[in-house]
Design a protein around this motif. Structure first.
Motif, PDB file in Angstrom:
ATOM      1  N   LYS A 126      35.417  50.037  35.250  1.00  0.00           N
ATOM      2  CA  LYS A 126      35.007  51.015  34.678  1.00  0.00           C
ATOM      3  C   LYS A 126      34.323  50.047  32.739  1.00  0.00           C
ATOM      4  O   LYS A 126      33.692  50.713  32.261  1.00  0.00           O
ATOM      5  N   THR A 127      35.493  49.174  32.030  1.00  0.00           N
ATOM      6  CA  THR A 127      35.752  49.043  31.690  1.00  0.00           C
ATOM      7  C   THR A 127      34.101  47.643  31.428  1.00  0.00           C
ATOM      8  O   THR A 127      33.704  48.058  29.989  1.00  0.00           O
ATOM      9  N   ALA A 128      34.336  47.316  32.230  1.00  0.00           N
ATOM     10  CA  ALA A 128      32.911  46.475  32.480  1.00  0.00           C
ATOM     11  C   ALA A 128      31.640  46.998  31.908  1.00  0.00           C
ATOM     12  O   ALA A 128      30.823  46.434  31.250  1.00  0.00           O
ATOM     13  N   ASP A 129      31.314  48.403  32.227  1.00  0.00           N
ATOM     14  CA  ASP A 129      29.724  49.048  32.456  1.00  0.00           C
ATOM     15  C   ASP A 129      30.098  49.663  31.341  1.00  0.00           C
ATOM     16  O   ASP A 129      28.840  49.858  30.544  1.00  0.00           O
ATOM     17  N   GLU A 130      31.016  50.037  30.768  1.00  0.00           N
ATOM     18  CA  GLU A 130      30.747  50.266  29.113  1.00  0.00           C
ATOM     19  C   GLU A 130      30.958  49.427  28.570  1.00  0.00           C
ATOM     20  O   GLU A 130      29.728  49.323  27.245  1.00  0.00           O
ATOM     21  N   LEU A 131      31.127  48.571  28.621  1.00  0.00           N
ATOM     22  CA  LEU A 131      31.352  47.170  27.506  1.00  0.00           C
ATOM     23  C   LEU A 131      29.398  46.645  28.125  1.00  0.00           C
ATOM     24  O   LEU A 131      28.906  46.293  26.386  1.00  0.00           O
ATOM     25  N   LYS A 132      28.707  47.211  28.643  1.00  0.00           N
ATOM     26  CA  LYS A 132      27.443  47.055  29.402  1.00  0.00           C
ATOM     27  C   LYS A 132      26.853  47.283  28.296  1.00  0.00           C
ATOM     28  O   LYS A 132      26.192  47.032  27.512  1.00  0.00           O
ATOM     29  N   LYS A 133      27.031  48.576  28.418  1.00  0.00           N
ATOM     30  CA  LYS A 133      26.094  50.169  27.528  1.00  0.00           C
ATOM     31  C   LYS A 133      26.301  49.369  25.788  1.00  0.00           C
ATOM     32  O   LYS A 133      25.178  49.815  25.706  1.00  0.00           O
ATOM     33  N   ARG A 134      27.508  48.529  25.623  1.00  0.00           N
ATOM     34  CA  ARG A 134      27.311  48.677  23.864  1.00  0.00           C
ATOM     35  C   ARG A 134      26.836  47.205  23.950  1.00  0.00           C
ATOM     36  O   ARG A 134      26.840  46.747  22.994  1.00  0.00           O
ATOM     37  N   GLY A 135      26.029  46.250  24.695  1.00  0.00           N
ATOM     38  CA  GLY A 135      24.791  45.428  24.565  1.00  0.00           C
ATOM     39  C   GLY A 135      25.649  44.396  24.821  1.00  0.00           C
ATOM     40  O   GLY A 135      25.196  42.845  25.019  1.00  0.00           O
ATOM     41  N   PHE A 136      27.412  44.072  25.900  1.00  0.00           N
ATOM     42  CA  PHE A 136      28.073  42.858  25.861  1.00  0.00           C
ATOM     43  C   PHE A 136      27.045  42.273  27.308  1.00  0.00           C
ATOM     44  O   PHE A 136      26.992  43.296  27.984  1.00  0.00           O
ATOM     45  N   ARG A 137      27.093  40.792  27.811  1.00  0.00           N
ATOM     46  CA  ARG A 137      26.423  40.717  29.387  1.00  0.00           C
ATOM     47  C   ARG A 137      27.937  40.822  30.079  1.00  0.00           C
ATOM     48  O   ARG A 137      29.320  40.247  29.147  1.00  0.00           O
ATOM     49  N   ILE A 138      28.154  41.043  31.205  1.00  0.00           N
ATOM     50  CA  ILE A 138      29.055  41.120  31.688  1.00  0.00           C
ATOM     51  C   ILE A 138      29.045  39.435  33.044  1.00  0.00           C
ATOM     52  O   ILE A 138      27.825  39.043  34.135  1.00  0.00           O
ATOM     53  N   GLY A 139      29.786  39.239  33.069  1.00  0.00           N
ATOM     54  CA  GLY A 139      30.327  38.355  34.082  1.00  0.00           C
ATOM     55  C   GLY A 139      31.022  38.863  35.261  1.00  0.00           C
ATOM     56  O   GLY A 139      30.926  39.789  36.042  1.00  0.00           O
ATOM     57  N   ALA A 140      33.159  37.673  35.117  1.00  0.00           N
ATOM     58  CA  ALA A 140      33.304  38.713  36.781  1.00  0.00           C
ATOM     59  C   ALA A 140      34.108  39.934  36.396  1.00  0.00           C
ATOM     60  O   ALA A 140      34.186  39.736  35.228  1.00  0.00           O
ATOM     61  N   VAL A 141      34.629  40.366  37.563  1.00  0.00           N
ATOM     62  CA  VAL A 141      35.090  42.071  36.913  1.00  0.00           C
ATOM     63  C   VAL A 141      35.796  41.975  38.591  1.00  0.00           C
ATOM     64  O   VAL A 141      35.444  41.663  39.866  1.00  0.00           O
ATOM     65  N   GLY A 142      37.418  42.136  38.393  1.00  0.00           N
ATOM     66  CA  GLY A 142      38.462  42.426  39.068  1.00  0.00           C
ATOM     67  C   GLY A 142      39.743  42.188  38.568  1.00  0.00           C
ATOM     68  O   GLY A 142      39.906  42.538  37.744  1.00  0.00           O
ATOM     69  N   ASN A 143      40.585  41.806  39.835  1.00  0.00           N
ATOM     70  CA  ASN A 143      41.927  41.237  39.366  1.00  0.00           C
ATOM     71  C   ASN A 143      42.293  40.592  38.755  1.00  0.00           C
ATOM     72  O   ASN A 143      41.928  39.728  38.568  1.00  0.00           O
ATOM     73  N   ALA A 144      43.359  41.017  38.006  1.00  0.00           N
ATOM     74  CA  ALA A 144      43.515  39.380  36.921  1.00  0.00           C
ATOM     75  C   ALA A 144      44.311  38.779  37.834  1.00  0.00           C
ATOM     76  O   ALA A 144      44.773  38.630  38.791  1.00  0.00           O
ATOM     77  N   ALA A 145      44.396  37.029  37.529  1.00  0.00           N
ATOM     78  CA  ALA A 145      44.993  36.518  37.626  1.00  0.00           C
ATOM     79  C   ALA A 145      46.788  36.369  38.490  1.00  0.00           C
ATOM     80  O   ALA A 145      47.512  37.775  37.442  1.00  0.00           O
ATOM     81  N   LYS A 146      47.065  35.613  39.296  1.00  0.00           N
ATOM     82  CA  LYS A 146      48.499  35.947  38.788  1.00  0.00           C
ATOM     83  C   LYS A 146      49.577  35.643  38.191  1.00  0.00           C
ATOM     84  O   LYS A 146      50.944  36.294  37.603  1.00  0.00           O
ATOM     85  N   GLN A 147      49.402  35.138  37.189  1.00  0.00           N
ATOM     86  CA  GLN A 147      50.287  34.357  35.988  1.00  0.00           C
ATOM     87  C   GLN A 147      49.629  35.940  34.949  1.00  0.00           C
ATOM     88  O   GLN A 147      50.702  35.694  33.812  1.00  0.00           O
ATOM     89  N   TYR A 148      49.342  36.736  35.100  1.00  0.00           N
ATOM     90  CA  TYR A 148      48.961  37.501  34.242  1.00  0.00           C
ATOM     91  C   TYR A 148      49.122  39.394  35.022  1.00  0.00           C
ATOM     92  O   TYR A 148      49.417  39.948  33.861  1.00  0.00           O
ATOM     93  N   ASP A 149      48.748  39.308  36.572  1.00  0.00           N
ATOM     94  CA  ASP A 149      49.072  40.596  36.761  1.00  0.00           C
ATOM     95  C   ASP A 149      49.922  40.625  36.306  1.00  0.00           C
ATOM     96  O   ASP A 149      51.482  40.498  36.137  1.00  0.00           O
ATOM     97  N   ARG A 150      50.211  42.391  35.853  1.00  0.00           N
ATOM     98  CA  ARG A 150      51.284  43.704  35.603  1.00  0.00           C
ATOM     99  C   ARG A 150      52.751  42.515  34.331  1.00  0.00           C
ATOM    100  O   ARG A 150      54.179  43.291  34.252  1.00  0.00           O
ATOM    101  N   LYS A 151      51.709  42.008  33.677  1.00  0.00           N
ATOM    102  CA  LYS A 151      52.306  40.566  32.855  1.00  0.00           C
ATOM    103  C   LYS A 151      52.017  41.093  31.724  1.00  0.00           C
ATOM    104  O   LYS A 151      52.133  40.832  30.135  1.00  0.00           O
ATOM    105  N   VAL A 152      50.878  42.046  31.307  1.00  0.00           N
ATOM    106  CA  VAL A 152      50.515  41.782  30.107  1.00  0.00           C
ATOM    107  C   VAL A 152      50.699  43.598  29.984  1.00  0.00           C
ATOM    108  O   VAL A 152      50.183  44.685  30.071  1.00  0.00           O
ATOM    109  N   LYS A 153      51.565  43.526  28.552  1.00  0.00           N
ATOM    110  CA  LYS A 153      52.198  45.039  28.144  1.00  0.00           C
ATOM    111  C   LYS A 153      51.080  45.638  27.226  1.00  0.00           C
ATOM    112  O   LYS A 153      51.478  46.997  27.081  1.00  0.00           O
ATOM    113  N   GLY A 154      50.348  45.123  26.189  1.00  0.00           N
ATOM    114  CA  GLY A 154      49.689  45.832  24.976  1.00  0.00           C
ATOM    115  C   GLY A 154      48.644  46.774  25.857  1.00  0.00           C
ATOM    116  O   GLY A 154      48.381  46.634  26.899  1.00  0.00           O
ATOM    117  N   THR A 155      47.901  46.300  24.873  1.00  0.00           N
ATOM    118  CA  THR A 155      46.596  47.112  26.219  1.00  0.00           C
ATOM    119  C   THR A 155      45.576  46.663  26.013  1.00  0.00           C
ATOM    120  O   THR A 155      44.714  46.380  27.044  1.00  0.00           O
TER     121      THR A 155
END
Length: 211
Positions: free
Chosen positions: A109-138
């Motif tokens: 959903k976020t990648a689609d919105e960024l594409k509408k705003r003019g950004f190029r989109i690369g890979a889309v999926g779940n975060a790597a293990k080192q970041y999964d459920r470890k990013v507390k901010g936005t």
């Protein structure tokens, strides 16, 4: 000695008429004039000295009191912080979008919105293990060291509160890792305003003259 000779004059003066001569002291008009001129000069010096003291203690508001023009100093105010220029446009930035939360579908959903705003989109999926459920901010924005003051700043206008960090990569692609505090991208209007302010020319220094 004549009977008309005044006593004590010892015959020095001979009176031939019938009246005593008028004995006047030497005229002193010149001395009086000199004394008056000197007094006027002294009073003038005293008045001038008084004006000088007034000028010193009052700051010399009137520049003509001392017979000279007040000194003027030119001061250049420090310019505000220089804005980054020549930033890449969104169409030249490729963003990989990863979801580090337990909520499904956020990455696409976020990648689609960024594409509408003019950004190029690369890979889309779940975060790597080192970041999964470890990013507390936005969110967390990752890129190369060279991207810190360029493309990462442009992407940062789309997600308020996201942290930016260089991770040592060599490529130009960026990663947007969605965190637990994510509720959506920054509204389009606010994001556009932030991007405009980011790329606006820096104000020039202002020179002022104070007298």
């Amino acid at each position: 000695m004549s009977m008309l000779t005044p006593p004590g004059m010892g015959g020095q003066y001979r009176i031939t008429g019938g009246k005593y001569p008028r004995m006047r002291p030497p005229r002193r008009r010149g001395r009086r004039v000199a004394a008056v001129v000197a007094s006027v000069a002294v009073l003038g010096l005293i008045g001038w000295g008084t004006l000088q003291l007034i000028d010193v203690f009052t700051g010399g508001d009137n520049p003509t009191v001392t017979g000279r023009t007040a000194d003027c100093r030119t001061k250049t105010e420090a310019a505000p912080a220089v804005q980054v220029r020549n930033l890449p446009k969104p169409g030249r930035i490729t963003v990989n979008v990863y979801n580090a939360t337990q909520r499904t579908g956020l990455a696409k959903k976020t990648a689609d919105e960024l594409k509408k705003r003019g950004f190029r989109i690369g890979a889309v999926g779940n975060a790597a293990k080192q970041y999964d459920r470890k990013v507390k901010g936005t969110g967390l924005l990752l890129g190369s060291p060279a991207a810190q003051d360029t493309s990462l700043r442009v992407l940062g206008t789309q997600l308020a509160g996201a942290r930016s960090r260089a991770d040592g990569r060599k490529g130009a692609d960026l990663d947007l890792i969605i965190g637990d505090g994510f509720s959506g991208l920054t509204r389009q209007t606010a994001a556009d305003q932030a991007l405009t302010a980011l790329t606006a020319p820096a104000p020039t220094a202002v020179t002022k003259k104070s007298c």
